[in-house]
Design an enzyme around this catalytic site. Structure first.
Site, PDB file in Angstrom:
ATOM      1  CE  LYS A 280       1.613  -7.184   5.191  1.00 16.25           C
ATOM      2  NZ  LYS A 280       2.154  -6.344   6.264  1.00 16.25           N
ATOM      3  NE  ARG A 354       3.212   4.338   5.103  1.00 15.55           N
ATOM      4  CZ  ARG A 354       3.886   4.235   6.253  1.00 15.55           C
ATOM      5  NH1 ARG A 354       4.834   5.105   6.545  1.00 15.55           N
ATOM      6  NH2 ARG A 354       3.599   3.285   7.110  1.00 15.55           N
TER       7      ARG A 354
HETATM    8  N1  BES Z   1      -1.617  -3.471   6.052  1.00 12.15           N
HETATM    9  C1  BES Z   1      -0.428  -3.305   6.772  1.00 12.15           C
HETATM   10  C2  BES Z   1      -0.648  -2.906   8.222  1.00 12.15           C
HETATM   11  C3  BES Z   1      -1.129  -4.001   9.126  1.00 12.15           C
HETATM   12  C4  BES Z   1      -0.266  -4.965   9.580  1.00 12.15           C
HETATM   13  C5  BES Z   1      -2.433  -3.997   9.564  1.00 12.15           C
HETATM   14  C6  BES Z   1      -0.722  -5.937  10.435  1.00 12.15           C
HETATM   15  C7  BES Z   1      -2.867  -4.950  10.449  1.00 12.15           C
HETATM   16  C8  BES Z   1      -2.026  -5.932  10.888  1.00 12.15           C
HETATM   17  C9  BES Z   1       0.423  -2.206   6.124  1.00 12.15           C
HETATM   18  O1  BES Z   1       0.336  -2.133   4.751  1.00 12.15           O
HETATM   19  C10 BES Z   1       1.826  -2.507   6.467  1.00 12.15           C
HETATM   20  O2  BES Z   1       2.328  -3.505   6.037  1.00 12.15           O
HETATM   21  N2  BES Z   1       2.446  -1.641   7.245  1.00 12.15           N
HETATM   22  C11 BES Z   1       3.781  -1.826   7.674  1.00 12.15           C
HETATM   23  C12 BES Z   1       4.472  -0.504   7.612  1.00 12.15           C
HETATM   24  C13 BES Z   1       5.954  -0.584   7.818  1.00 12.15           C
HETATM   25  C14 BES Z   1       6.616  -1.283   6.653  1.00 12.15           C
HETATM   26  C15 BES Z   1       6.489   0.812   7.971  1.00 12.15           C
HETATM   27  C16 BES Z   1       3.748  -2.368   9.091  1.00 12.15           C
HETATM   28  O3  BES Z   1       2.909  -1.943   9.877  1.00 12.15           O
HETATM   29  O4  BES Z   1       4.551  -3.243   9.390  1.00 12.15           O
HETATM   30 MN    MN Z   2       1.690  -3.424   3.798  1.00  7.39          MN
END
Ligand code: BES
Ligand code: MN
Ligand code: ZN
Length: 496
Positions: A280, A354
């Protein structure tokens, strides 16, 4: 805080009386009575404009003539008529803040007279308890100066109710206090930093709960056991981390029929989500300590349940794990074999929730659930779709979706259902495995739910995406304790 309900005298003894005044310069019923005792002291101040009735405006009067209580807090209730729950909670927050400025230890609230839009006295009192408790929340565990912030001297609140309403009021207090406890504990675990709150920390919380509550039995599944169970997706996420993944299972059994099928709650417990190899960006990455808020809410609910002793069988599961980059971390391109046999091609290691959840959802089949609800900070896309006010709801079963929507509405812990139809599955096709772990750019909150639905075919299922609702950003950064209130309401509704 100690709460009670009773029919109080017109001029009761307490450190503070709380009464309402409306914008039209009219007083609530008890305020009129207290005003009469005081020889119109209050109404004269209202008349002169010294006290206003705007929503949430407060005026603290000391030593009102002939009034036994040393203080009278006059709270503005807006336009006479019905308040919606949001306005009412704002009013309660202002009341709590005003009380904080005093040394009052006990208060009698006459705000039980305030009429809420389509809500009865039960909700008036329950929301009051929930709001007063929320307002006094502080997370000071890691501050060296623990007394820096002002806390309230108040320790006892009595709600004034008619004798006929006493039982209802007491139930509202009991429910409100249990929910507030669950919310507070969920916040404490969620706010805890990721160098302390790791999967083992969650497991220890689950074990401690079983020690204090005889209705709960806790089992911890470690990585060696996951290996034997074939939880290839869950383990892959954990591979880049040094802290071991742990799946905590809290079994609460108190249904009159001990063999009644349980309600299973599964919480995503990523105690830190750096994204893994699909790292990230740095901005706000600290907030990914909150990626375990699903698990925290399950923990809060189990505590509330232990306090309420509802006659239900409920299993709370926290899927604890970390997602970090490392030489041994799982990679984009890897193909994983999940516990139910489906293979998954990893296209983004940041779509890890997931993967942890799919194996946990297969694991809970063994409980022969009545229903499974998973709670997860699953997608940024959910926040884009719904903002920070509604949790996303995805379900394969209309009746469960409806029950959750109803509980959300009742508890004012909002949720909004997203569609889940066949087309979304097509976005999850992989050239090399049964499924891809991401579904492309559009409808990300739904494709995440669609992914999970491949692992929930053995029971009725719903999914709550709390990515937008589980914590606040900015100056008020902190966990919200959502959706503990929604879930406890759902459980209360299941008690026949
Ligand atoms: N934990 C995150 C989702 C998230 C992001 C929650 C920001 C709250 C604030 C999750 O694990 C994630 O990173 N999801 C990705 C999925 C994508 C790679 C398909 C996302 O939402 O960017
Ligand atoms: Mn994630
Ligand atoms: Zn995550």
């Amino acid at each position: 805080m100690k709460y009670s309900a009773q029919q109080c005298a017109v001029n009761p003894a307490a450190d503070c009386l709380i009464v309402g005044v409306f914008e039209e310069k009219t007083l609530s019923q008890s305020a009129v009575e207290i005003d009469n005792v005081s020889g119109k002291y209050i109404s004269r101040l209202v008349e002169s404009g010294e006290i206003g009735g705007k929503l949430g405006q407060t005026a603290l009067l000391r030593h009102v003539p002939n009034v036994t209580a040393a203080r009278v807090l006059v709270v503005g209730c807006g336009k006479a008529g019905e308040l919606n729950e949001r306005q009412y909670k704002q009013l309660m927050q202002k009341t709590a803040q005003a009380l904080k400025e005093t040394q009052a230890k006990s208060a009698v609230s006459f705000l039980t007279e305030i009429q809420l839009n389509q809500r009865d006295l039960y909700w008036n009192i329950r929301f009051a308890v929930e709001t007063l408790e929320q307002d006094s929340y502080q997370f000071t565990q890691f501050k060296s100066q623990k007394t820096a912030e002002k806390s309230t001297a108040l320790s006892e609140v009595t709600f004034n109710v008619g004798a006929d309403d006493q039982a209802t009021a007491e139930q509202a207090i009991q429910h409100g206090a249990a929910i507030a406890l669950g919310v507070r504990l969920a916040k404490d675990v969620a706010n805890c930093p990721p160098n302390v709150c790791n999967p083992t920390y969650l497991a220890d919380k689950a074990l401690d709960l079983a020690k204090t509550s005889p209705l709960i039995k806790t089992t911890i599944i470690n990585e060696a056991e996951m290996e034997k169970l074939g939880m290839g997706a869950y383990l892959a996420v954990s591979r880049g981390a040094h802290n071991e993944a742990k799946l905590s299972v809290m079994e609460y059994r108190n249904a009159s029929n001990p063999n009644a099928k349980p309600i299973v709650l599964v919480g995503k417990g990523l105690t830190f989500d750096a994204g893994g190899i699909s790292l990230k960006p740095a901005a706000d990455m600290d907030e990914m300590k909150y990626d375990m808020c699903g698990a925290a809410s399950v923990y809060g609910v189990m505590n509330a349940l232990a306090q309420l002793q509802l006659p239900l069988n409920v299993i709370g599961v926290m899927a604890g794990c970390e997602n970090l980059p490392d030489g041994n971390a799982y990679r984009p391109g890897d193909i994983l074999t999940t516990m139910n046999g489906l293979t998954v091609e990893v296209l983004n290691t940041d779509a890890e929730g997931r993967l942890v959840l799919c194996d946990t959802l297969t694991y809970v089949e063994r409980f022969d659930p009545e229903v499974v609800i998973d709670i997860a900070t699953l997608t940024g896309a959910c926040v884009v779709a719904l903002g920070q006010h509604n949790s996303g709801l995805v379900s394969t079963h209309d009746d469960i979706a409806a029950a959750l929507e109803k509980a959300a509405q009742q508890s004012a812990d909002k949720a909004w259902r997203l569609p889940l139809s066949e087309e979304y599955q097509e976005q999850l096709k992989s050239n090399f495995a049964d499924l891809a772990n991401i579904g492309g750019r559009w409808g990300g909150a739904i494709t995440a739910g669609a992914f999970l639905s491949n692992f929930t075919k053995k029971y009725p299922w719903a999914h709550l995406d709390i990515a937008g609702t589980a914590w606040l950003q900015g100056a008020n950064k902190g966990a919200t304790g959502r959706p503990v209130s929604l879930l406890v309401q759902f459980l209360l509704d299941q008690v026949k």
